[in-house]
Design a protein around this motif. Structure first.
Motif, PDB file in Angstrom:
ATOM      1  N   PHE A 116      18.281   6.826   4.952  1.00 39.03           N
ATOM      2  CA  PHE A 116      18.692   5.424   5.096  1.00 39.03           C
ATOM      3  C   PHE A 116      18.661   5.010   6.558  1.00 39.03           C
ATOM      4  CE2 PHE A 116      20.395   5.779   0.814  1.00 39.03           C
ATOM      5  CZ  PHE A 116      20.231   4.492   0.322  1.00 39.03           C
ATOM      6  N   GLU A 117      18.219   3.764   6.777  1.00 38.40           N
ATOM      7  CA  GLU A 117      18.189   3.177   8.107  1.00 38.40           C
ATOM      8  C   GLU A 117      18.692   1.734   8.051  1.00 38.40           C
ATOM      9  OE1 GLU A 117      14.315   5.485  10.036  1.00 38.40           O
ATOM     10  OE2 GLU A 117      14.076   3.504   9.103  1.00 38.40           O
ATOM     11  N   GLY A 118      19.185   1.238   9.176  1.00 38.38           N
ATOM     12  CA  GLY A 118      19.622  -0.153   9.273  1.00 38.38           C
ATOM     13  C   GLY A 118      19.141  -0.790  10.557  1.00 38.38           C
ATOM     14  N   THR A 119      19.060  -2.128  10.559  1.00 45.31           N
ATOM     15  CA  THR A 119      18.606  -2.854  11.751  1.00 45.31           C
ATOM     16  C   THR A 119      19.337  -4.175  11.883  1.00 45.31           C
ATOM     17  OG1 THR A 119      16.683  -3.758  12.929  1.00 45.31           O
ATOM     18  CG2 THR A 119      16.705  -3.961  10.529  1.00 45.31           C
ATOM     19  N   HIS A 120      19.491  -4.625  13.137  1.00 49.96           N
ATOM     20  CA  HIS A 120      20.054  -5.939  13.399  1.00 49.96           C
ATOM     21  C   HIS A 120      18.981  -7.025  13.433  1.00 49.96           C
ATOM     22  CE1 HIS A 120      23.753  -3.905  15.325  1.00 49.96           C
ATOM     23  NE2 HIS A 120      24.165  -4.564  14.244  1.00 49.96           N
ATOM     24  N   HIS A 121      17.739  -6.627  13.395  1.00 47.66           N
ATOM     25  CA  HIS A 121      16.640  -7.589  13.530  1.00 47.66           C
ATOM     26  C   HIS A 121      16.609  -8.506  12.316  1.00 47.66           C
ATOM     27  CE1 HIS A 121      12.685  -9.180  14.590  1.00 47.66           C
ATOM     28  NE2 HIS A 121      12.796  -8.537  15.776  1.00 47.66           N
ATOM     29  N   SER A 122      16.256  -9.765  12.579  1.00 48.60           N
ATOM     30  CA  SER A 122      16.221 -10.749  11.491  1.00 48.60           C
ATOM     31  C   SER A 122      14.991 -10.595  10.610  1.00 48.60           C
ATOM     32  CB  SER A 122      16.264 -12.171  12.068  1.00 48.60           C
ATOM     33  OG  SER A 122      15.150 -12.378  12.947  1.00 48.60           O
ATOM     34  N   ASN A 123      13.953  -9.923  11.136  1.00 49.77           N
ATOM     35  CA  ASN A 123      12.725  -9.721  10.366  1.00 49.77           C
ATOM     36  C   ASN A 123      12.478  -8.227  10.213  1.00 49.77           C
ATOM     37  OD1 ASN A 123      10.253  -9.750   9.129  1.00 49.77           O
ATOM     38  ND2 ASN A 123       9.130 -10.594  10.896  1.00 49.77           N
ATOM     39  N   PRO A 124      12.759  -7.683   9.022  1.00 54.57           N
ATOM     40  CA  PRO A 124      12.610  -6.239   8.853  1.00 54.57           C
ATOM     41  C   PRO A 124      11.170  -5.755   8.946  1.00 54.57           C
ATOM     42  CG  PRO A 124      13.008  -7.288   6.742  1.00 54.57           C
ATOM     43  CD  PRO A 124      13.186  -8.359   7.792  1.00 54.57           C
ATOM     44  N   GLU A 125      10.194  -6.650   8.819  1.00 52.23           N
ATOM     45  CA  GLU A 125       8.791  -6.254   8.872  1.00 52.23           C
ATOM     46  C   GLU A 125       8.245  -6.292  10.292  1.00 52.23           C
ATOM     47  OE1 GLU A 125       7.512  -5.068   6.248  1.00 52.23           O
ATOM     48  OE2 GLU A 125       9.106  -5.689   4.871  1.00 52.23           O
ATOM     49  N   SER A 126       9.023  -6.760  11.221  1.00 48.44           N
ATOM     50  CA  SER A 126       8.543  -6.897  12.590  1.00 48.44           C
ATOM     51  C   SER A 126       8.389  -5.528  13.246  1.00 48.44           C
ATOM     52  CB  SER A 126       9.526  -7.750  13.403  1.00 48.44           C
ATOM     53  OG  SER A 126       9.180  -7.740  14.778  1.00 48.44           O
ATOM     54  N   PRO A 127       7.281  -5.323  13.963  1.00 46.56           N
ATOM     55  CA  PRO A 127       7.112  -4.052  14.686  1.00 46.56           C
ATOM     56  C   PRO A 127       8.173  -3.839  15.753  1.00 46.56           C
ATOM     57  CG  PRO A 127       5.024  -5.223  14.497  1.00 46.56           C
ATOM     58  CD  PRO A 127       6.090  -6.189  14.065  1.00 46.56           C
ATOM     59  N   SER A 128       8.813  -4.917  16.172  1.00 51.47           N
ATOM     60  CA  SER A 128       9.825  -4.791  17.215  1.00 51.47           C
ATOM     61  C   SER A 128      11.215  -4.457  16.663  1.00 51.47           C
ATOM     62  CB  SER A 128       9.914  -6.098  18.019  1.00 51.47           C
ATOM     63  OG  SER A 128      10.305  -7.187  17.180  1.00 51.47           O
TER      64      SER A 128
END
Length: 676
Positions: free
Chosen positions: A529-541
């Motif tokens: 499992f992983e999580g991100t704060h980014h608004s676009n999960p598909e973004s390379p950034s």
């Protein structure tokens, strides 16, 4: 008397000699007549004297007899006096003993029990004699010490199981758990209807008392059940003794969790613990908590029930292997097992590096232990001891080689029944040896006090009257018949080519089928499992941060854990999820939702939540990796290498999951109190 008569005759003849000779001849006839008269008087006088002497002797004899009677009467009176004095002394002693008991009446119960045991021990030692006290060699085929070892080992496993439940149940099946027990109980109640017996058969649990589910909280009940079970298990572990009520309570409490544990409690060792624990109910006294209760020796239904259990466990495991994965027959399964088992430990890494010939020998040895050695169960004592040693050594090797929960520890318990008092003597004190030797002596004499029965109907402190012989025999025979009857479908399953493992044929899991590793996975895969704060999960950034579980492989440089017999239920099910789809495990989606809100309860189940204490992630996903051990001589500091297979669970956010959670009746997004 004769001397007196002769002297009288001589005197008369002397007087006659002084007269003239002439008169002599004329008086001859008169002299002769007078002499005859004198002789008669002498005889008469002699008779009278004899009679008087006889009368005197008779009087002396009567006097002596009278004196003897007087002496006898005096002796009797003295004896009675002494007897009376002794009775008075005993009366005084009884009064003093009674007064002493009254004075000690306020002593603690444990102190009274110890004093009672000391008095019993002293009395028994006096009756056995000094020679027997110093010769405490124990006889074979007696199981007083076996029961103590069995109870302590079983209590240890119970304690671990309840400790796991106390630490994890609220997170897994609590009010806000991954699979809430309320939802499950409502579903069971709906299917079973209002009939209580049907409900109990569908889910034998004390949690039925927690209704109504719409308002009551189940978390306190889960803690109460686990806490009570842990406490009772510790009592048995410390005492080395138990009674029917304690053993039955342990069984009911753990059954209450297994029955509603759903997938978290869906493994063979749960049923195995229940069956092992229930056998203890038939093998202990009704009330007594003494380790060696005279009136309740270990019954054969306990000893042979445990032997029958280990026989079925091992044969089931052996048969499911040879009927399952072909690698068990070509002796290659151990080439993969250490790397692909659910939760490896550090030794698994090194054992996996062994040459292939060693792995083949391991596989062959597995077949011998599981298929051949159990047959020794039905042979004489030396064979049974060999079987017991082999089974225990096998389980110890498995404990060393991986984190398989408390399964292997639990499997040792029934193997303990292969050994008798003589074998276990070295684990106990000399005083215990003497006590057991005395009990064995009573058994050899066929004493009714130590008939191999099941129940002790009177508490030791209240009475030593044993349970009637017929009652104990009837209970033993009834239990034996019940176990034999319930074993019929189990035996049929063992003989079937379509063998099912870890299955129960009745709702209370009294007699079950077992088996393990019928198939071996050849490639280790893991869900990460992983999580991100980014608004676009598909973004390379987008920066994805990984959640780390407590024991399952994650980061390749982390040392494998060593936790057996403790058990992380979430980590174990993550292993199964890795070779299934997420749709087969709805709790995985719920877990993702918990990560999205930084749920405290679920975060306590894992080793590291990278977002705990700060803003929760906006998206959570799960990736699928393959894992392989590094080589010992490679120089790498890592334990594993891993390669991405693909996406296991697509990126999810709260808006995506809300309708799913509502449909599943999960309250994760409406209980912010549990999040940070």
């Amino acid at each position: 008397m004769e001397e007196t008569g002769d002297m009288s005759i001589r005197r008369r003849r002397g007087r006659e000699g002084e007269e003239t000779e002439s008169r002599w001849e004329g008086q001859v006839e008169e002299e002769e007549e007078e002499t005859l008269l004198d002789l008669d008087e002498v005889v008469k006088e002699r008779k009278e004297k004899t009679k008087e002497g006889q009368e005197k002797e008779d009087e002396d004899k009567e006097g002596k007899e009278s004196n003897k009677d007087v002496k006898n009467d005096k002796t009797k009176r003295d004896h009675k006096k002494n007897k009376k004095e002794k009775e008075e002394e005993k009366g005084k002693e009884r009064c003093e003993y009674k007064q002493k008991e009254e004075d000690t009446g306020d002593k603690p119960l444990m102190e009274k029990e110890e004093e009672s045991q000391e008095k019993d021990k002293k009395s028994e030692e006096e009756s056995e004699g000094r020679a027997e006290r110093h010769d405490a060699t124990l006889l074979p085929d007696s199981y007083w010490l076996t029961r103590i070892v069995y109870l302590r080992f079983l209590a240890f496993i119970y304690a671990v199981a309840f400790l796991v439940a106390l630490h994890q149940n609220k997170q897994l099946i609590g009010d806000n758990g991954l699979l809430p027990v309320k939802n499950y109980m409502q579903l069971v109640a709906k299917r079973a209807g209002s009939d209580w017996w049907e409900r109990i058969k569908a889910a034998p649990t004390l949690l039925w008392l927690a209704e109504p589910w719409t308002t009551a909280s189940v978390d306190p009940w889960l803690d109460l059940i686990a806490g009570a079970g842990l406490t009772l298990a510790c009592v048995v572990l410390l005492l080395g003794a138990a009674n029917v009520f304690i053993m039955l309570a342990l069984w009911i409490l753990y059954h209450s969790l297994v029955a509603v544990g759903q997938q978290w409690y869906g493994f063979g060792w749960e049923s195995q613990l229940l069956e092992t624990g229930l056998l203890g109910v038939w093998g202990v006294p009704l009330l007594s908590l003494r380790r060696l209760p005279t009136s309740s020796p270990p019954p054969l239904v306990l000893v042979w029930g445990l032997r029958w259990l280990i026989f079925r466990i091992m044969m089931g495991a052996g048969l499911i292997k040879v009927r399952g994965d072909p690698c068990w027959m070509d002796l290659t399964c151990m080439n993969y097992h250490y790397q692909t088992q659910p939760v490896p430990n550090p030794m698994s890494y090194y054992l996996h590096q062994s040459p292939e010939v060693i792995h083949k020998l391991e596989t062959l040895g597995n077949h011998i232990i599981e298929l051949l050695l159990p047959l020794f169960t039905f042979l004489p004592r030396p064979f049974m001891i060999t079987c017991g040693i082999g089974q225990i050594m096998f389980q110890v090797i498995l404990i060393i080689s991986g984190n398989l929960s408390f399964l292997n520890w639990l499997t040792i318990v029934p193997s303990l029944a292969y050994f008798d008092d003589r074998w276990y003597a070295g684990l106990f004190s000399r005083a215990t040896h003497r006590r057991v030797a005395h009990l064995q002596h009573l058994q050899q004499r066929d004493s009714p006090l130590v008939d191999p029965g099941t129940l002790l109907l009177t508490h030791h402190n209240l009475s030593d009257t044993p349970c009637p012989w017929n009652t104990r025999k009837a209970v033993n025979v009834s239990v034996g018949i019940m176990l034999a009857f319930l074993s019929l479908p189990v035996v049929v399953n063992l003989l079937s080519s379509r063998q099912a493992m870890n299955t129960s044929f009745e709702p209370f899991r009294i007699v079950n089928t077992y088996g393990a590793f019928g198939s071996i996975t050849k490639q280790r895969t893991e869900v990460v499992f992983e999580g991100t704060h980014h608004s676009n999960p598909e973004s390379p950034s987008a920066v994805w941060e990984e959640y780390e579980f407590k024991c399952k492989p994650g980061r390749v440089d982390r040392t494998p854990c060593l936790i057996s017999p403790y058990h992380y239920r979430l980590d174990w099910l993550m292993w199964f999820a890795a070779f299934q789809r997420y749709s087969d495990n709805p709790w995985l989606v719920h877990l993702a939702g918990k990560f999205l809100v930084n749920d405290k309860t679920v975060s306590s189940l894992i080793a590291h939540n990278p977002f705990l204490g700060k803003e929760p992630p906006r998206f959570v996903r799960a990736l699928h990796y393959s894992y392989n051990y590094t080589s010992v001589g490679s120089g790498s500091q890592d334990w594993y290498t891993r390669e991405l297979i693909g996406t296991y669970l697509p990126p999810l956010d709260i808006s995506t999951l809300k309708p799913i959670f509502k449909r599943m009746n999960w309250a994760t997004f409406v209980t912010p109190a549990t999040t940070t």
